[in-house]
Design a protein around this motif. Structure first.
Motif, PDB file in Angstrom:
ATOM      1  N   ALA A  90       0.824  -1.203   0.000  1.00  0.00           N
ATOM      2  CA  ALA A  90       0.000   0.000   0.000  1.00  0.00           C
ATOM      3  C   ALA A  90       0.863   1.260   0.000  1.00  0.00           C
ATOM      4  O   ALA A  90       0.546   2.250  -0.673  1.00  0.00           O
ATOM      5  N   LEU A  91       1.976   1.208   0.745  1.00  0.00           N
ATOM      6  CA  LEU A  91       2.888   2.358   0.790  1.00  0.00           C
ATOM      7  C   LEU A  91       3.526   2.605  -0.575  1.00  0.00           C
ATOM      8  O   LEU A  91       3.594   3.743  -1.053  1.00  0.00           O
ATOM      9  N   MET A  92       3.998   1.531  -1.236  1.00  0.00           N
ATOM     10  CA  MET A  92       4.621   1.674  -2.544  1.00  0.00           C
ATOM     11  C   MET A  92       3.625   2.145  -3.595  1.00  0.00           C
ATOM     12  O   MET A  92       4.000   2.796  -4.575  1.00  0.00           O
ATOM     13  N   SER A  93       2.356   1.828  -3.386  1.00  0.00           N
ATOM     14  CA  SER A  93       1.329   2.205  -4.364  1.00  0.00           C
ATOM     15  C   SER A  93       0.950   3.676  -4.262  1.00  0.00           C
ATOM     16  O   SER A  93       0.197   4.175  -5.108  1.00  0.00           O
ATOM     17  N   ARG A  94       1.444   4.359  -3.244  1.00  0.00           N
ATOM     18  CA  ARG A  94       1.124   5.776  -3.075  1.00  0.00           C
ATOM     19  C   ARG A  94       2.233   6.696  -3.580  1.00  0.00           C
ATOM     20  O   ARG A  94       2.041   7.913  -3.639  1.00  0.00           O
ATOM     21  N   ILE A  95       3.371   6.140  -3.927  1.00  0.00           N
ATOM     22  CA  ILE A  95       4.508   6.956  -4.353  1.00  0.00           C
ATOM     23  C   ILE A  95       4.414   7.201  -5.861  1.00  0.00           C
ATOM     24  O   ILE A  95       4.360   6.236  -6.642  1.00  0.00           O
ATOM     25  N   PRO A  96       4.365   8.440  -6.298  1.00  0.00           N
ATOM     26  CA  PRO A  96       4.286   8.715  -7.748  1.00  0.00           C
ATOM     27  C   PRO A  96       5.462   8.100  -8.505  1.00  0.00           C
ATOM     28  O   PRO A  96       6.567   7.982  -7.973  1.00  0.00           O
ATOM     29  N   VAL A  97       5.226   7.691  -9.730  1.00  0.00           N
ATOM     30  CA  VAL A  97       6.205   7.070 -10.628  1.00  0.00           C
ATOM     31  C   VAL A  97       6.581   5.673 -10.134  1.00  0.00           C
ATOM     32  O   VAL A  97       6.506   4.684 -10.875  1.00  0.00           O
ATOM     33  N   LYS A  99       4.974   3.790  -8.084  1.00  0.00           N
ATOM     34  CA  LYS A  99       3.824   2.898  -8.001  1.00  0.00           C
ATOM     35  C   LYS A  99       3.538   2.196  -9.334  1.00  0.00           C
ATOM     36  O   LYS A  99       3.164   1.027  -9.352  1.00  0.00           O
ATOM     37  N   SER A 100       3.744   2.910 -10.451  1.00  0.00           N
ATOM     38  CA  SER A 100       3.465   2.289 -11.756  1.00  0.00           C
ATOM     39  C   SER A 100       4.465   1.178 -12.057  1.00  0.00           C
ATOM     40  O   SER A 100       4.105   0.107 -12.559  1.00  0.00           O
ATOM     41  N   ILE A 101       5.739   1.407 -11.738  1.00  0.00           N
ATOM     42  CA  ILE A 101       6.771   0.393 -11.978  1.00  0.00           C
ATOM     43  C   ILE A 101       6.590  -0.781 -11.023  1.00  0.00           C
ATOM     44  O   ILE A 101       6.595  -1.952 -11.426  1.00  0.00           O
ATOM     45  N   TYR A 102       6.405  -0.472  -9.741  1.00  0.00           N
ATOM     46  CA  TYR A 102       6.304  -1.517  -8.717  1.00  0.00           C
ATOM     47  C   TYR A 102       5.098  -2.420  -8.958  1.00  0.00           C
ATOM     48  O   TYR A 102       5.195  -3.645  -8.898  1.00  0.00           O
ATOM     49  N   SER A 103       3.936  -1.816  -9.231  1.00  0.00           N
ATOM     50  CA  SER A 103       2.723  -2.613  -9.423  1.00  0.00           C
ATOM     51  C   SER A 103       2.809  -3.479 -10.667  1.00  0.00           C
ATOM     52  O   SER A 103       2.362  -4.635 -10.659  1.00  0.00           O
ATOM     53  N   SER A 104       3.420  -2.950 -11.739  1.00  0.00           N
ATOM     54  CA  SER A 104       3.548  -3.734 -12.977  1.00  0.00           C
ATOM     55  C   SER A 104       4.458  -4.941 -12.764  1.00  0.00           C
ATOM     56  O   SER A 104       4.117  -6.067 -13.156  1.00  0.00           O
ATOM     57  N   VAL A 105       5.613  -4.707 -12.148  1.00  0.00           N
ATOM     58  CA  VAL A 105       6.542  -5.813 -11.894  1.00  0.00           C
ATOM     59  C   VAL A 105       5.925  -6.826 -10.948  1.00  0.00           C
ATOM     60  O   VAL A 105       6.083  -8.039 -11.115  1.00  0.00           O
ATOM     61  N   LYS A 106       5.194  -6.366  -9.940  1.00  0.00           N
ATOM     62  CA  LYS A 106       4.577  -7.283  -8.971  1.00  0.00           C
ATOM     63  C   LYS A 106       3.533  -8.154  -9.639  1.00  0.00           C
ATOM     64  O   LYS A 106       3.427  -9.359  -9.363  1.00  0.00           O
ATOM     65  N   GLN A 107       2.735  -7.573 -10.523  1.00  0.00           N
ATOM     66  CA  GLN A 107       1.718  -8.358 -11.211  1.00  0.00           C
ATOM     67  C   GLN A 107       2.345  -9.429 -12.085  1.00  0.00           C
ATOM     68  O   GLN A 107       1.887 -10.580 -12.112  1.00  0.00           O
ATOM     69  N   VAL A 108       3.412  -9.067 -12.806  1.00  0.00           N
ATOM     70  CA  VAL A 108       4.082 -10.040 -13.666  1.00  0.00           C
ATOM     71  C   VAL A 108       4.716 -11.150 -12.835  1.00  0.00           C
ATOM     72  O   VAL A 108       4.581 -12.344 -13.144  1.00  0.00           O
ATOM     73  N   SER A 109       5.413 -10.794 -11.757  1.00  0.00           N
ATOM     74  CA  SER A 109       6.071 -11.806 -10.929  1.00  0.00           C
ATOM     75  C   SER A 109       5.052 -12.708 -10.251  1.00  0.00           C
ATOM     76  O   SER A 109       5.262 -13.918 -10.137  1.00  0.00           O
ATOM     77  N   ASP A 110       3.939 -12.142  -9.773  1.00  0.00           N
ATOM     78  CA  ASP A 110       2.900 -12.964  -9.149  1.00  0.00           C
ATOM     79  C   ASP A 110       2.313 -13.958 -10.145  1.00  0.00           C
ATOM     80  O   ASP A 110       2.012 -15.101  -9.803  1.00  0.00           O
ATOM     81  N   THR A 111       2.167 -13.521 -11.388  1.00  0.00           N
ATOM     82  CA  THR A 111       1.608 -14.406 -12.412  1.00  0.00           C
ATOM     83  C   THR A 111       2.570 -15.525 -12.777  1.00  0.00           C
ATOM     84  O   THR A 111       2.191 -16.690 -12.919  1.00  0.00           O
ATOM     85  N   LEU A 112       3.859 -15.176 -12.916  1.00  0.00           N
ATOM     86  CA  LEU A 112       4.845 -16.157 -13.363  1.00  0.00           C
ATOM     87  C   LEU A 112       5.195 -17.171 -12.284  1.00  0.00           C
ATOM     88  O   LEU A 112       5.362 -18.360 -12.560  1.00  0.00           O
ATOM     89  N   PHE A 113       5.310 -16.731 -11.034  1.00  0.00           N
ATOM     90  CA  PHE A 113       5.818 -17.602  -9.985  1.00  0.00           C
ATOM     91  C   PHE A 113       4.751 -18.182  -9.075  1.00  0.00           C
ATOM     92  O   PHE A 113       5.037 -19.085  -8.295  1.00  0.00           O
ATOM     93  N   SER A 114       3.534 -17.684  -9.150  1.00  0.00           N
ATOM     94  CA  SER A 114       2.485 -18.226  -8.311  1.00  0.00           C
ATOM     95  C   SER A 114       2.046 -19.594  -8.812  1.00  0.00           C
ATOM     96  O   SER A 114       1.992 -19.852 -10.019  1.00  0.00           O
ATOM     97  N   ASP A 115       1.722 -20.496  -7.868  1.00  0.00           N
ATOM     98  CA  ASP A 115       1.269 -21.836  -8.253  1.00  0.00           C
ATOM     99  C   ASP A 115      -0.048 -21.775  -8.999  1.00  0.00           C
ATOM    100  O   ASP A 115      -0.362 -22.666  -9.791  1.00  0.00           O
ATOM    101  N   THR A 116      -0.855 -20.752  -8.739  1.00  0.00           N
ATOM    102  CA  THR A 116      -2.146 -20.627  -9.399  1.00  0.00           C
ATOM    103  C   THR A 116      -2.092 -19.677 -10.584  1.00  0.00           C
ATOM    104  O   THR A 116      -3.094 -19.445 -11.238  1.00  0.00           O
ATOM    105  N   GLY A 117      -0.909 -19.127 -10.854  1.00  0.00           N
ATOM    106  CA  GLY A 117      -0.760 -18.207 -11.973  1.00  0.00           C
ATOM    107  C   GLY A 117      -0.827 -18.929 -13.299  1.00  0.00           C
ATOM    108  O   GLY A 117      -0.669 -20.139 -13.391  1.00  0.00           O
TER     109      GLY A 117
END
Length: 225
Positions: A90-97, A99-117
């Motif tokens: 939540a803290l990283m999602s509030r920081i301008p610029v 937040k866009s990089i962090y959220s994008s990388v997190k979504q990709v990593s969650d998809t690739l490495f998650s067992d349900t991804g």
């Protein structure tokens, strides 16, 4: 004289073929270990190996990195740790610029490495960059409903595929192609990726003749004792 030059050249090529894979492997390992060793810079000066023992310990950064990753995973596995990481997100999602990089990388990593991804579902052959040229691609997750509705008037079922660039598969193109215009490959994702990275030189499932040995340069395969 010409025969001697050809023989020396054959020996040189054979030597390169033997040492090149080993040299590249060692270079990559040295680069990885050296990069991870930089994590020791995060330690206070008094805790670093040179201060404690008077010399550096190569590879200690690898051990430290693995311990940090294991510790982070263990903390995140309990309820309190999950709350802490939710607060961090939540803290990283509030920081301008950031937040866009962090959220994008997190979504990709969650998809690739998650067992349900969904990650890469299967390898395919697609025509890219234009009709008549075929290349290895990988089917990704399902297309969102908004995209499917936009493509509905074309009358075909479309799927999303990732076309890696060679020899760096971490960059590539995401394209949407008609499913009927793709061909499934009889390979696993790992086999297809290895085949693409090697530019077709490492064919999966190619049997090696039993008892085949590396032939010395200049040797006559038909000669007998």
């Amino acid at each position: 004289m010409k025969h001697i030059k050809l023989t020396l050249r054959a020996y040189l090529v054979t030597g390169i073929l033997i040492w090149l894979p080993l040299a590249v492997t060692l270079w990559v390992l040295d680069m990885i270990v050296g990069t991870l060793d930089q994590t020791l810079l995060l330690l206070p000066d008094a805790w670093r190996p040179y201060s404690l023992f008077g010399f550096d310990i190569p590879g200690l950064g690898v051990v430290l990195s693995v311990l940090v990753l294991l510790g982070t995973g263990m903390v995140a596995a309990n309820v309190l740790g999950q709350r802490l990481f939710d607060y961090w997100d939540a803290l990283m999602s509030r920081i301008p610029v950031v937040k866009s990089i962090y959220s994008s990388v997190k979504q990709v990593s969650d998809t690739l490495f998650s067992d349900t991804g969904q990650s890469f579902k299967k390898p395919l052959l697609v025509q890219f960059p234009h009709q008549g040229l075929w290349t290895v691609a990988f089917q990704t997750g399902s297309l969102p409903d908004s995209v499917n509705q936009s493509l509905a008037d074309l009358g075909d079922e479309y799927i999303g595929v990732y076309v890696p660039t060679i020899p760096n598969p971490t960059s590539g193109y995401f394209v949407m192609v008609a499913k009927k215009e793709t061909r499934e490959l009889g390979m696993t994702v790992d086999e297809a990726l290895k085949y693409a990275i090697s530019m077709g030189m490492v064919a999966p499932g190619a049997p090696q003749p039993a008892g085949k040995k590396r032939q010395a340069p200049g040797a006559n395969p038909t000669s007998t004792l």
